[in-house]
Structure formats: C-alpha cells, structure tokens
Design an enzyme around this catalytic site. Structure first.
Site, short mmCIF file in Angstrom:
data_model
loop_
_atom_site.label_atom_id
_atom_site.label_comp_id
_atom_site.label_asym_id
_atom_site.label_seq_id
_atom_site.Cartn_x
_atom_site.Cartn_y
_atom_site.Cartn_z
N ASP A 1 -2.18 5.74 -6.48
CA ASP A 1 -2.51 4.88 -5.35
C ASP A 1 -2.66 3.42 -5.77
O ASP A 1 -3.53 3.09 -6.57
CB ASP A 1 -3.83 5.38 -4.73
CG ASP A 1 -4.23 4.57 -3.52
OD1 ASP A 1 -3.34 4.08 -2.80
OD2 ASP A 1 -5.45 4.41 -3.29
N ASP B 1 0.82 -1.21 0.00
CA ASP B 1 0.00 0.00 0.00
C ASP B 1 0.85 1.26 0.00
O ASP B 1 1.57 1.53 0.96
CB ASP B 1 -0.92 -0.01 1.23
CG ASP B 1 -1.91 1.14 1.17
OD1 ASP B 1 -2.26 1.58 0.06
OD2 ASP B 1 -2.32 1.61 2.25
#
Ligand SMILES: *[C@@H]1O[C@H](CO)[C@@H](O)[C@H](O)[C@H]1NC(C)=O
Ligand SMILES: *[C@@H]1O[C@H](CO)[C@@H](O)[C@H](O)[C@H]1NC(C)=O
Ligand SMILES: *[C@@H]1O[C@H](CO)[C@@H](O)[C@H](O)[C@H]1NC(C)=O
Ligand SMILES: *[C@@H]1O[C@H](CO)[C@@H](O)[C@H](O)[C@H]1NC(C)=O
Length: 416
Positions: A287, A104
């Site tokens: 992202d 992440d």
C-alpha cells in the site's frame, strides 16, 4: 489517432548510469514526496486508522453498496492519511487546470476539488455524466458530480474522456487537490449513482492504446528530508533502470479482505532466510498510502522479543532501540513467491534525520516495524507500506491480477 509514447523522465535521485532499457513503451511520471505530520496524532495512530479501515471498511462493503451508493452515502474504500504522501501533477480540461493528487494503490476513483480554492472547472472538454459520486476513506470523504474529461498525468499521459469526480464537498484532504486512484477497478463498485464500475486511468490509458499493458510500476527511494521529488510512477510497463535482478511475479492473494486490494501472501523471518518466524505465511497488502511496515500484533511481539525494542508511547508511537541493540539488529526476510527479499537493519529504521519531524528525540533510534493493531489470521495481517516500498520496486498488473517485486539500488542503502 493515439501514438504510443516513450518518455523518460530523470529524477532527483535517479543516477542514470547505465542505458535505460524500456520494455513495452512505458510512460514514466515523477512523484513528489510530501511530508506533513500535523495535529495531535502520531504516525502510528494515522497508519492504524487506515489499517482498521482497510480491514473493516472493506468487509462491510457488499452489504452497504446495495443500491445507488451516492444516495445512501454508504460506500467505503480506504485511503490516505499518510504522514508521507506521494503526489503527482494532473491537468484536467481544456484550458487545463493543474491539480496535485495523491497516488493511491488502495483506492481507484480519480477526483479533484478537495481544495475549494482550486475546484473543478467546466471547460470545452467537460461532459457531465449526470451521476453523483461518493467515496468515504479512512480519513475523509468526498461527494460530487462525475464528469468525463481530458486528464493529463504528469504532462505526458493524456487520457481523453476519463471519468473523474468533481468534489462538491470534501473532508480530510489538507494540502492536496484529490486522489489519483490506481488500485483494482473493483474498488470503484457502487461509488457512482449509476452503478457499475468506473474505469480507472490505467484502464482508459490501455483501452485508448496509449500503453500496451495494463500495468503500473512504482519506484520509490529513501530520502532524508521532508520534501523531494524522488519517485516514479510508470504506466504500461517496467523501467529496468529502476530495479536490479529479476522480477518476482505472484498472483493477488485469494484471502479476503486482502484480495480486494493489491494483496499478497508472504512469510517473514528474522536473522536469516530460515531464521525465526516472525509472521507465518499469511495474507496482507502492499500500500502506497501507509507510511510504516505494519504487522499483526503477535508478529510485532515476536519481533520485540528478538530485538529488545520497546514502545515509545509518549512521543512517536514507534518502537525504539538502543545503540547497542541496533548494533545487534538482524535483517528481516520477506518470502514472497519463490523469492526471499532481505530487509536490512538500516531499512527497519525510521530515517533519523526525520526523528524530530514526528515528535521524536533527535538522537533516538526508532523503527518502522509497527503494530497493525489486530492479531494475525484475519485475512489482512500486514501492510507493506512505503518504508518497505522505498527498498523494493513494485508492479501491479491489473490485466492478469499479478504483483511483481524486485530489489533496487536502494535495497541495501544505509540512508536511514
Ligand atoms: C499540512 O497539513 C495542514 C493541516 O492538516 C494543512 O493546513 C497544510 O496545508 C498542509 N501542508 C502541506 C504542505 O501539505
Ligand atoms: C533532499 O533530498 C534530496 C534527495 O534525497 C537531496 O538531493 C537534497 O539535497 C535534499 N535537500 C536538503 C535540503 O537536504
Ligand atoms: C495464499 O494463502 C492462502 C491461505 O494459505 C491459500 O489458500 C492461497 O492458495 C495462497 N495463494 C494465493 C495466491 O492466494
Ligand atoms: C502477467 O503479466 C506480466 C507482464 O505482462 C507477466 O510478466 C507475468 O508473467 C504475467 N503473469 C501471469 C501469471 O500471467
């Protein structure tokens, strides 16, 4: 004494035709793609929930983080509810336990134990810091105890005394053991009860001399099935076999709240580099935890009027076009720094072989360009999620706060 490692890992989709030039002795780790849409929510609802959290969770952070966040339960950083997640195998302790962690860029704490059948084990290398840790994500949370321990990422990057959370309670992380947080270190601010920042795996790999630049590269590739190893995470440099042409470097945007993440300025046009403006120069983020390409509501309305796309609000939540509209679909052009990156009609499609996996009709044509759920001008007006990253090589340099992009062999692929 730590020596710099040089490891090349070949991957399912990596066609190693030309000799690999390794710059800065990077360490490459394979990424597995997991696809898992369950429950009543659509892929769009999940992405929009994360986007809301990224914008508004971060905006309230400075107020809520004031004191001993672990005690107040007030720390919020985004993550990770993706229909598609990229995971990596991480060994912790000695003897080691293996955990399957989400990669992440939108958060920065590393922790294990989300699955209580595979908890953190105290071993000969465990050192309890005495601090509690608490992190809330868009889709879940965890709290526990912060340890220092030996962490081995992908079996090739061995980091001693890495700060790592051992979950005592976790919610919202089905099918994984936790998170490998590789975003900006500042996102760890206030996550532990002793205050201060928690050095990330990237920070420690660099300070231990395992890598020579504090840089992380990410290579994703389009895929047409639900479970495959087709990505690569590169610590400490760039693997030139993963991209074509030159890297374009841009600074992290100064516009808040995008500036707290891997945020950039970007302009989007349709049809040609100087075609119709879909999104005027504005800030947003890149992202790995977002599935789609999310654009501010007004930009999506412009895109709809240019393409004729209509919303499938019954099944998928995605925009849909007819075969005739697909035949006319033009490229989007992403202007980043001095470079224009073309995003082809095929890249704008949801992979048709996965239509039914998201509740869609097998022969429909769905688009990944989707509504962020809020208007432009709010400091986080787009999210280049992995539908975009599958077509572009991406580097986050946390030493000088720059982001780099390049085209890849998949930029023009017609796999969707
Ligand atoms: C998929 O999600 C469900 C529920 O959210 C979970 O129980 C299951 O373990 C997940 N499967 C995989 C392969 O991650
Ligand atoms: C899944 O995708 C990979 C790479 O995209 C491919 O090599 C493999 O054959 C696919 N498997 C199936 C069952 O389609
Ligand atoms: C990004 O855009 C904002 C607003 O236009 C501008 O102030 C800033 O200088 C730009 N560049 C960076 C790196 O933030
Ligand atoms: C940041 O570092 C990278 C890699 O070391 C380099 O390519 C880039 O030019 C640097 N950017 C700036 C603005 O210094």
């Amino acid at each position: 004494m730590f020596t710099k490692l040089l490891v090349a890992v070949s991957l399912a989709l990596c066609a190693a035709a030309s000799p690999v030039t390794i710059r800065s002795a990077p360490i490459s780790i394979p990424l597995a793609r997991q696809f898992n849409l369950t429950g009543a929510k659509t892929v769009l609802e999940l992405d929009q929930a994360r986007a809301r959290f990224l914008k508004h969770g971060s905006a309230s952070k400075s107020k809520t983080r004031a004191k001993g966040a672990a005690a107040t339960g007030a720390v919020t950083v985004p993550v990770t509810n993706g229909v598609v997640t990229y995971t990596v195998a991480v060994d912790v302790g000695s003897p080691a336990t293996t955990y399957n962690l989400i990669v992440d860029t939108g958060s920065s704490n590393t922790w294990v134990g989300a699955d209580f059948e595979n908890p953190y084990f105290i071993t000969s290398t465990s050192q309890d810091t005495g601090a509690e840790v608490f992190v809330e994500y868009g889709s879940g949370l965890f709290l526990g105890e912060e340890f220092l321990d030996t962490v081995s990422i992908g079996g090739v990057l061995n980091i001693a005394k890495q700060s790592i959370g051992a979950a005592e309670f976790a919610e919202g992380f089905d099918g994984v053991d936790g998170i490998l947080g590789i975003g900006p270190t500042d996102l760890t601010s206030g996550t532990t009860s002793d205050g201060g920042l928690v050095p990330t795996v990237l920070d420690n790999a660099f300070s231990l001399g395992l890598i020579s630049t504090k840089e992380i590269g990410i290579s994703f590739a389009p895929t047409t099935n639900t479970s495959t190893v087709n990505g690569e995470l590169i610590f400490g440099g760039v693997d030139t076999s993963k991209f074509t042409g030159e890297l374009t470097n841009v600074p992290i945007t100064t516009v808040s709240p995008a500036s707290e993440f891997v945020g950039i300025n970007q302009t989007i046009t349709y049809g040609s580099a100087d075609g119709t403006t879909v999104l005027a120069s504005t800030a947003g983020i890149v992202d790995t935890g977002t599935t789609l390409l999310l654009l501010a509501t007004d930009a999506v309305q412009t895109y709809q009027s240019l393409t004729g796309a209509v919303l499938d609000d019954v099944n998928t939540g995605l925009l849909q076009i007819t075969p005739a509209q697909f035949a006319n679909l033009q490229s989007l052009f992403f202007h980043i720094g001095d470079t224009t990156f073309e995003f082809t009609p095929n890249a704008q499609l949801w992979p048709r072989s996965l239509n039914t996996a998201i509740g869609g009709e097998a022969d429909a044509i769905y688009l990944i360009v989707s509504d962020l759920g809020s208007p432009s001008g709010e400091g986080l007006d787009f999210i280049n999620g992995f539908g975009w990253l599958e077509r572009h090589f991406f580097v986050f340099n946390s030493a000088n706060n720059t982001v780099s992009f390049a085209t890849t062999q998949f930029t023009d692929a017609t796999s969707n």
